[in-house]
Design a protein around this motif. Sequence first.
Motif, short mmCIF file in Angstrom:
data_model
loop_
_atom_site.label_atom_id
_atom_site.label_comp_id
_atom_site.label_asym_id
_atom_site.label_seq_id
_atom_site.Cartn_x
_atom_site.Cartn_y
_atom_site.Cartn_z
N ALA A 167 70.63 36.17 31.34
CA ALA A 167 71.79 36.04 30.45
C ALA A 167 72.54 37.36 30.31
CB ALA A 167 71.33 35.55 29.07
N VAL A 168 71.79 38.46 30.21
CA VAL A 168 72.45 39.76 30.09
C VAL A 168 73.23 40.08 31.35
CG1 VAL A 168 72.01 42.25 29.96
CG2 VAL A 168 70.87 40.71 28.36
N ASP A 169 72.61 39.80 32.51
CA ASP A 169 73.28 40.10 33.77
C ASP A 169 74.53 39.24 33.96
OD1 ASP A 169 73.28 41.61 36.22
OD2 ASP A 169 72.75 39.75 37.25
N ARG A 170 74.47 38.03 33.46
CA ARG A 170 75.61 37.10 33.58
C ARG A 170 76.75 37.51 32.65
NH1 ARG A 170 74.95 32.87 30.04
NH2 ARG A 170 72.83 32.57 30.77
N ASP A 171 76.42 37.83 31.41
CA ASP A 171 77.47 37.99 30.39
C ASP A 171 77.78 39.44 30.02
OD1 ASP A 171 77.69 35.26 30.29
OD2 ASP A 171 76.39 35.02 28.54
N LEU A 172 76.84 40.34 30.25
CA LEU A 172 77.07 41.75 29.93
C LEU A 172 76.83 42.54 31.22
CD1 LEU A 172 74.99 41.80 26.59
CD2 LEU A 172 77.46 41.52 26.80
N ARG A 173 76.24 43.72 31.13
CA ARG A 173 75.86 44.46 32.35
C ARG A 173 74.38 44.76 32.27
NH1 ARG A 173 78.64 50.06 34.60
NH2 ARG A 173 77.33 50.30 36.44
N PHE A 174 73.64 44.36 33.29
CA PHE A 174 72.21 44.67 33.34
C PHE A 174 72.00 45.77 34.38
CE2 PHE A 174 67.88 44.19 35.02
CZ PHE A 174 67.17 44.39 33.85
#
Length: 552
Positions: free
Chosen positions: A36-43
């Motif tokens: 979810a973080v990689d999809r919506d924010l920056r991981f």
Amino acid sequence: MTTPNGGDLLVATLRALGVDTVFGIVSVHNLPLVEAVDRDLRFVPVRHEASAVNAADAYGRARGTLGCALTSTGTGAGNAAGSLIEALSAGTSVLHITGQIDSEYLGQGRGFIHETKDQLGMLTAVSKYAATVTDAADAARILREAAAAALAVPGGPASVEWPIDLQFAPQDPAALDGTLSETPGNPVATEPSAAELDAAALLAGARRPLVWAGGGVARAGAELSALLDALGAGLLTSNSGRGAVPEDDVRVVGNFASGPTGRALLAEADVMLSVGTHFRSNETADYRLELPAAHVQIDIDPAAPGRVYPATHALTGDAATVLTALTERIIARGAATEPSWGERVREAREQARAALRDGIGPQAAILDALTAALPRRAVIARDVTIPSSSWGNRLLPIHDPRDNVFPRGGGIGQGLGMGIGAALAHPERPTVVIAGDGGLAVHLGELLTLAQERPRLTLVVFNDGGYGVLRNMQDAHFDRRSGVDLATPDFALLARAAGLPYARIASEADAGPVIKEAVDSDGPTLVEVDLTALGPMKNPFTPPVSIPGQNQ
Ligand SMILES: Cc1ncc(C[n+]2csc(CCOP(=O)(O)OP(=O)(O)O)c2C)c(N)n1
Ligand SMILES: [Mg+2]
């Protein structure tokens, strides 16, 4: 849209906190969170969990907010522990989310993959706050509570362990909205009592007042500056207290209290006001540094005043609030400061700086090159290496506390991870990391994170083929060296292997052009300082620690 799960809840929480970048290592025990973080924010996939926490910590420091790290359960969480200890020592705000095995097997000792004996106990020991999610419907509350704990002054890391089945479990979309509206900001300040403010009379009556500021003034720079004005006082800082009043201000003597000039100034001062400081052992000659007996101490922690040095007046409260209240009363009374005191403070400032600069010999060229190349606002992240401990922590100018990133607990190896986090907190600005060859080797894998993310980061590695500071101590106090001489890589080849631009400083003349090109570039550069070629410091550095019977 598919049903939201724990990953979506985490993203909603982080958005509410203004966090757009998260550091970690993916695992079967945190997959929905990372996805979810990689999809919506920056991981950002760092290469060690300790670096994930260091990067999140420095991201938070550089923004004056909170950073987030994601780890796996078991070894992953354990790997994070050293860096959580740093955030705890520094009082910085990290939200650490770690996986946990399926809730149905928790605590049974069946040898489930990654199962750990009392992981919560470990996290409790190294964090300000630690909790386990035991019910998916309670995850939103726990995340909010953890973030609030991390942000409440003084800050610290908050660790949440989250069983993997409960990460995958559906979340009520309403819980996500609630997260947005209820997520905490900063705590409400407490007011000092009128009686405590009698301290203002002592300050206003001072002839030669000094202020000693620690990390607790980070958000009270304007209020501190107003008090210095009202009182005509000079300012000493701890390493943590740097930048709240910009260091090009002539009232700032700076992080020089325990040197000869600082000691002389302290001996002349008749009243001292300290604000938000620990008086750490390494900054007070193991608490033997002499301070004025008339001592007003402000701290948010009621246990702090008098803990190290006796305090004639103890003021508990938020630094900005208490400083403002004191300033009003000092103005009302009128300060009694000697007219020449400001000039004396300024003279001490110049003397301390000139003496230190002279003592570092050829490294002054690198100091000057960095000072010239960096814009006014740029993070200078320092690992624990001689160039940091001697001049970086004092002479590289800090103009804002958010730019002052260093491991307050003194642990080596954290500088590069911190620099990466800080650089990604402000991608438009250049960031500098100062590291030794020994400290860099602790997390050499983060060179690959640097090569992958390509932030505007200049990594300056001071290569002396080992643990120079310990080598200096052993040479001064023991008859043999042990554990200090290290094999170091060919940094040019290493940089090439990682796909990083490389430059070398081997003389004073190299410093200016090499540093300028690296800082002006829009990506990372590994700059190696060949200390053998550059030549020795005029005064070899040994740290301010005592060895029984040797240096007292
Ligand atoms: C985690 C941790 N382990 C060990 C130490 C002890 N230590 C302090 S400085 C230092 C040497 C660092 O070497 P380097 O980064 O090359 O810097 P130099 O002293 O050579 O300038 C060591 C081992 C420490 N501070 N932190
Ligand atoms: Mg070294």
